[in-house]
Enzyme design. Structure first.
Site, mmCIF file in Angstrom:
data_model
loop_
_atom_site.group_PDB
_atom_site.id
_atom_site.type_symbol
_atom_site.label_atom_id
_atom_site.label_comp_id
_atom_site.label_asym_id
_atom_site.label_seq_id
_atom_site.Cartn_x
_atom_site.Cartn_y
_atom_site.Cartn_z
ATOM 1 N N ASP A 28 0.870 -1.179 0.000
ATOM 2 C CA ASP A 28 0.000 0.000 0.000
ATOM 3 C C ASP A 28 0.906 1.228 0.000
ATOM 4 O OD1 ASP A 28 -2.301 1.688 0.350
ATOM 5 O OD2 ASP A 28 -1.902 1.776 2.499
ATOM 6 N N SER A 29 0.328 2.378 -0.285
ATOM 7 C CA SER A 29 1.086 3.627 -0.181
ATOM 8 C C SER A 29 1.584 3.852 1.245
ATOM 9 C CB SER A 29 0.205 4.809 -0.593
ATOM 10 O OG SER A 29 -0.873 4.927 0.317
ATOM 11 N N CYS B 93 -4.295 -1.104 -2.016
ATOM 12 C CA CYS B 93 -4.385 0.347 -2.158
ATOM 13 C C CYS B 93 -5.280 0.628 -3.366
ATOM 14 C CB CYS B 93 -2.984 0.903 -2.396
ATOM 15 S SG CYS B 93 -2.933 2.672 -2.712
ATOM 16 N N HIS C 179 -6.961 3.124 3.910
ATOM 17 C CA HIS C 179 -6.674 3.783 5.199
ATOM 18 C C HIS C 179 -7.965 4.029 5.999
ATOM 19 C CE1 HIS C 179 -2.725 4.672 3.478
ATOM 20 N NE2 HIS C 179 -2.330 5.148 4.635
ATOM 21 N N CYS D 52 -10.752 3.718 0.075
ATOM 22 C CA CYS D 52 -9.331 3.881 0.395
ATOM 23 C C CYS D 52 -9.051 2.991 1.590
ATOM 24 C CB CYS D 52 -9.035 5.341 0.733
ATOM 25 S SG CYS D 52 -7.379 5.607 1.413
ATOM 26 N N GLU E 83 -1.653 7.881 8.750
ATOM 27 C CA GLU E 83 -0.201 7.638 8.707
ATOM 28 C C GLU E 83 0.471 8.118 9.990
ATOM 29 O OE1 GLU E 83 2.063 6.230 6.272
ATOM 30 O OE2 GLU E 83 0.136 5.376 5.697
HETATM 31 N N1 DGL Z 1 -4.497 3.400 1.000
HETATM 32 C C1 DGL Z 1 -4.491 4.181 -0.206
HETATM 33 C C2 DGL Z 1 -5.738 3.888 -1.014
HETATM 34 O O1 DGL Z 1 -6.376 2.876 -0.774
HETATM 35 C C3 DGL Z 1 -4.219 5.611 0.106
HETATM 36 C C4 DGL Z 1 -3.858 6.424 -1.067
HETATM 37 C C5 DGL Z 1 -2.924 7.544 -0.827
HETATM 38 O O2 DGL Z 1 -1.785 7.292 -0.421
HETATM 39 O O3 DGL Z 1 -3.306 8.674 -1.092
HETATM 40 O O4 DGL Z 1 -6.112 4.603 -1.916
#
Ligand code: DGL
Length: 260
Positions: A6-7, A69, A181, A179, A147
């Site tokens: 993931d990011s 992600c 997160h 998302c 985060e």
């Molecule tokens: N967890 C990422 C997603 O599902 C976050 C994206 C981001 O880093 O902006 O889109």
């Protein structure tokens, strides 16, 4: 081994579901927190990061990669599938169950700008949202809060109110979390929504889909109990907190910082 990336730490909400279904599998999770958020990056920059991390996971013997992600799935999954031979599972915007279950005929989607721009999202809308009105809401700043380990409290609620109240005012009765997160904010979201919205987290469905592919490909752990490794490209503080909220006995040696 099941690779997940993931990011940042958001994909731990997907690892939770995968681990719940398959506790004996081996997992390596990469949080690209040094390059987070992806939501405001160009698609080619996201593809570059997704390629690097996938190469890393394949070198660690990943048999399958879960792109945990939505933004990276939107920008890069086509490229990843054409470039590598391991199977990839991506995040699906859960418009279908929301549209089926909605009584008001109005569905909210909370996601990053990158996810809304993706072909996958537009295709999902065409396929499943013909009979409902969709309210798209970008959640700027929410990824950064998670985060930083902030999943509840005044600051979180203030920002969520800004995004959720207009969705409720528009008459939506379902809110799709687009998302990975955002499931960590579910208690704060429910507090604000106060029964007006049912929140839909696609992670359990994605985990089931991954399990199906794992079974089809006969991917099995070599040992009786699986290992879980969590790697961050930045620092492991929030990752440790979120993982240990799910599995309190996860040891120090299971976490590492690496420059990928
Ligand atoms: N967890 C990422 C997603 O599902 C976050 C994206 C981001 O880093 O902006 O889109």
């Amino acid at each position: 081994m099941i690779g997940i990336f993931d990011s940042g730490v958001g994909g731990i909400s997907v690892w939770k579901e995968l681990y719940g279904l398959m506790p004996n599998q081996d997992f390596v999770y990469v949080a690209d927190s040094a390059h987070c958020p992806y939501g405001r990056k160009r698609a080619d920059e996201i593809v570059e990061r997704a390629k690097k991390i996938s190469e890393f996971l394949i070198n660690k013997n990943a048999d399958i990669i879960v792109v945990a992600c939505n933004t990276a799935t939107a920008a890069a999954i086509k490229y990843l599938r054409s470039h590598f031979s391991v199977p990839f599972v991506g995040m699906e915007p859960a418009i279908k169950p929301a549209a089926i279950e909605s009584e008001s005929g109005i569905v909210g989607v909370l996601a990053t700008a990158g996810t809304f721009k993706g072909e996958l999202y537009l295709n999902t809308l065409t396929k499943f949202a013909a009979n409902v009105k969709v309210i798209e809401q970008t959640g700027d700043g929410l990824v950064e809060l998670v985060e930083n380990g902030k999943t509840y409290g005044h600051e979180v609620e203030l920002l969520l109110q800004k995004y959720i109240n207009p969705v409720i005012d528009a008459g939506a009765d379902k809110l799709v979390l687009g998302c990975t997160h955002y499931p960590f904010l579910i208690d704060a979201i429910n507090k604000i929504a106060n029964d007006a919205l049912t929140v839909i987290n696609p992670a359990p469905a994605v985990a089931l889909q991954a399990q199906k592919i794992i079974d089809e490909n006969k991917i099995k752990s070599s040992k009786n109990s699986g290992t879980n490794i969590f790697i961050s490209t930045a620092n492991t503080a929030t990752m440790k907190m979120l993982v240990r909220n799910i599995k309190p006995d996860m040891e120090e040696q299971n976490f590492a910082v690496m420059n990928i």
